[in-house]
Design a protein around this motif. Structure first.
Motif, short mmCIF file in Angstrom:
data_model
loop_
_atom_site.label_atom_id
_atom_site.label_comp_id
_atom_site.label_asym_id
_atom_site.label_seq_id
_atom_site.Cartn_x
_atom_site.Cartn_y
_atom_site.Cartn_z
N GLY A 26 0.93 -1.12 -0.11
CA GLY A 26 -0.07 0.04 -0.08
C GLY A 26 0.76 1.37 0.17
O GLY A 26 0.50 2.12 -0.64
N SER A 27 1.92 1.44 0.78
CA SER A 27 2.72 2.35 0.81
C SER A 27 3.53 2.79 -0.52
O SER A 27 3.50 3.80 -1.00
N GLU A 28 3.72 1.68 -1.34
CA GLU A 28 4.48 1.71 -2.55
C GLU A 28 3.43 2.47 -3.63
O GLU A 28 3.67 3.39 -4.43
N GLY B 4 12.21 12.24 -1.45
CA GLY B 4 13.17 13.05 -2.03
C GLY B 4 14.24 11.93 -2.54
O GLY B 4 15.12 12.38 -3.48
N ASN B 5 14.33 10.71 -2.13
CA ASN B 5 15.28 9.66 -2.67
C ASN B 5 14.34 8.64 -3.09
O ASN B 5 14.20 7.48 -2.53
N SER B 6 13.50 8.78 -4.14
CA SER B 6 12.59 7.59 -4.63
C SER B 6 13.16 6.39 -4.98
O SER B 6 12.62 5.44 -4.80
N GLU B 7 14.55 6.49 -5.69
CA GLU B 7 14.98 5.13 -6.18
C GLU B 7 15.52 4.25 -5.08
O GLU B 7 15.09 3.19 -5.05
N GLN B 8 15.95 4.83 -3.94
CA GLN B 8 16.30 3.92 -2.87
C GLN B 8 15.19 3.77 -1.94
O GLN B 8 15.03 2.49 -1.59
N LEU B 9 14.05 4.36 -2.01
CA LEU B 9 12.75 4.08 -1.48
C LEU B 9 12.19 2.95 -2.01
O LEU B 9 11.81 2.05 -1.57
N ALA C 112 13.90 -0.21 -1.34
CA ALA C 112 13.71 -0.48 0.28
C ALA C 112 12.51 -1.19 0.42
O ALA C 112 12.21 -2.47 0.83
N ILE C 113 11.39 -0.93 -0.34
CA ILE C 113 9.70 -1.30 -0.39
C ILE C 113 9.98 -2.95 -1.04
O ILE C 113 9.58 -3.85 -0.44
N LEU C 114 10.49 -2.74 -2.05
CA LEU C 114 10.56 -4.16 -2.90
C LEU C 114 11.49 -5.20 -2.11
O LEU C 114 10.94 -6.47 -2.10
N ALA D 64 11.39 1.22 8.55
CA ALA D 64 12.02 -0.01 7.76
C ALA D 64 12.99 0.46 7.03
O ALA D 64 13.97 -0.25 6.44
N PHE D 65 12.91 1.78 6.31
CA PHE D 65 13.55 2.36 5.41
C PHE D 65 15.07 2.66 6.11
O PHE D 65 16.02 2.16 5.30
N HIS D 66 15.36 3.01 7.11
CA HIS D 66 16.46 3.30 7.71
C HIS D 66 17.20 1.79 8.29
O HIS D 66 18.43 1.88 8.37
#
Length: 418
Positions: A13-15, A44-49, A52-54, A127-129
């Motif tokens: 859902g966040s994605e 602001g760092n969508s590629e790394q976000l 991380a989600i995937l 979760a991202f950090h």
């Protein structure tokens, strides 16, 4: 397994929510409290976000199906259940994962992406950090996999205008339709060389409004272009736009809620670049500024698309039905002083020595070094410009061809061609 389904639903859902936010929604995140600011920083760092989600989603799904396999194996080994129960449990687990952790959360997140992004921002940030130290390794692995699987991808060559026209000709046998499509294609290509100052609506032709004010007075007169330009307290700086054509009577009392931010572009920017900027910022009006930072006009998406689809019916900046350039039939033209000088030079096939002048009236002013007066003249290559009339902010200028005559002493003089 239920906990893993809930976590997978959170990341799915966040994605969907974060990456379906429009530019306007992203601007609202900054004023939506702590959750909104966290979501904005993550974007602001969508590629790394996204990586991380995937990663988390893949890890959770692997754990889920590992547990489902163990349970299915125990059911098959148990004499009370057998293979039928194991197969049924496996299918039920698969359907639960697809529906509860993929389809349902993503559908709900897309319906309210802004609210969902604010709610899930804090747990997603944690979760991202947690996974952030591994993101460079994941990015390198993605790059190497791409180089290994698709090593031969190359950029395509640019398509020439002749190729596009040839495709238009082969697309239909209707001659009238072919001509209209060819004009639209040419106008589209010309956006790359046409400057914003050529197509903009000059400042003197804009309806300026400073809240609070009586908006009912605006509806008593026609608004050029349909957009009302909102100014700040000084009434000199343009800060927003309001599409009065789409404003319903019930919305007039709360018109502030429908004011849109504007994009600022330099006068020398190409119209194609302006359209691209308007699309990226989800805006409808760009304010054109000169080299001194002054707002000299506005350019809307409506005006750009009208130029593409109807290039020969270029509307007069005053808003009436008359053309901005009127052929008088005696070898002269009468033009509005507010039309772009570069447009007139293109029509007359003349080169401009100074392309910083935006309008024809501005050219007269620069040449005579004063505010234009009736009778003022200026030369533009082989043509003479003469100010015939000036009413308020609208001026009428005559354009007439001049010819060279021999003065008898070996020099040449310019004489108006009657």
């Amino acid at each position: 397994m239920a906990v893993l389904i809930a976590l997978s639903a959170l990341f799915s859902g966040s994605e969907a929510a974060l990456f379906s936010l429009s530019a306007r929604d992203q601007r609202r995140l900054d004023s939506a409290g702590g959750g909104g600011r966290i979501a904005l920083s993550l974007l602001g760092n969508s590629e790394q976000l996204l990586s991380a989600i995937l990663f988390w989603n893949l890890l959770i799904n692997m754990l889920y199906f590992a547990i489902a396999s163990i349970v299915a194996g125990d059911l098959e080994a148990n004499e009370s259940f057998g293979a039928g129960w194991a197969l049924g449990f496996t299918m039920l687990s698969l359907l639960a994962m697809i529906f509860l952790s993929e389809m349902l959360p993503k559908s709900l997140a897309v319906l309210a992406p802004l609210r969902t992004s604010i709610v899930i921002a804090r747990p997603l940030n944690i979760a991202f950090h947690i996974i952030k130290p591994l993101l460079p390794l994941i990015g390198t692995a993605n790059l190497l996999a791409g180089r290994l699987l698709w090593p031969g991808f190359q950029a395509e060559n640019e398509i020439d205008l002749a190729d596009i026209e040839r495709a238009v000709e082969l697309g239909t046998d209707d001659a009238a339709l072919i001509e209209r499509e060819r004009l639209a294609v040419r106008s589209l290509v010309e956006l790359g060389t046409m400057r914003a100052s050529e197509l903009m609506r000059p400042r003197g032709k804009l309806r300026l409004f400073h809240p609070p004010g009586d908006l009912a007075e605006i509806f008593e007169q026609e608004t050029p272009g349909g957009y009302l330009i909102i100014t700040d307290e000084s009434r000199n700086h343009m800060v927003g736009s309001l599409d009065v054509r789409l404003l319903r009577p019930s919305q007039v009392d709360r018109y502030q809620d429908w004011i849109e931010p504007v994009t600022y572009v330099p006068w020398a920017a190409s119209v194609a670049r302006v359209l691209d900027q308007l699309t990226k910022t989800d805006s409808h009006v760009a304010i054109v500024v000169d080299e001194y930072g002054d707002c000299i006009g506005a350019l809307s998406t409506d005006r750009i698309f009208r130029r593409i689809l109807a290039p020969h019916s270029y509307e007069n900046v005053s808003g009436d039905a008359a053309l901005a350039m009127k052929d008088m039939g005696d070898g002269s033209w009468q033009v509005s002083g507010s039309i772009p000088l570069r447009q007139l030079a293109k029509f007359l096939q003349e080169e401009l020595a100074d392309e910083s002048i935006a309008t024809v009236a501005g050219y007269l002013q620069r040449t005579n070094e004063r505010l234009p007066r009736v009778g003022d003249q200026a030369l533009l290559g082989r043509y003479q410009l003469s100010l015939l009339d000036q009413v308020e902010n609208e001026s009428t200028i005559e354009v007439r061809r001049v010819k060279e005559t021999d003065a008898g002493d070996g020099t040449a003089e310019l004489e108006v061609d009657q």
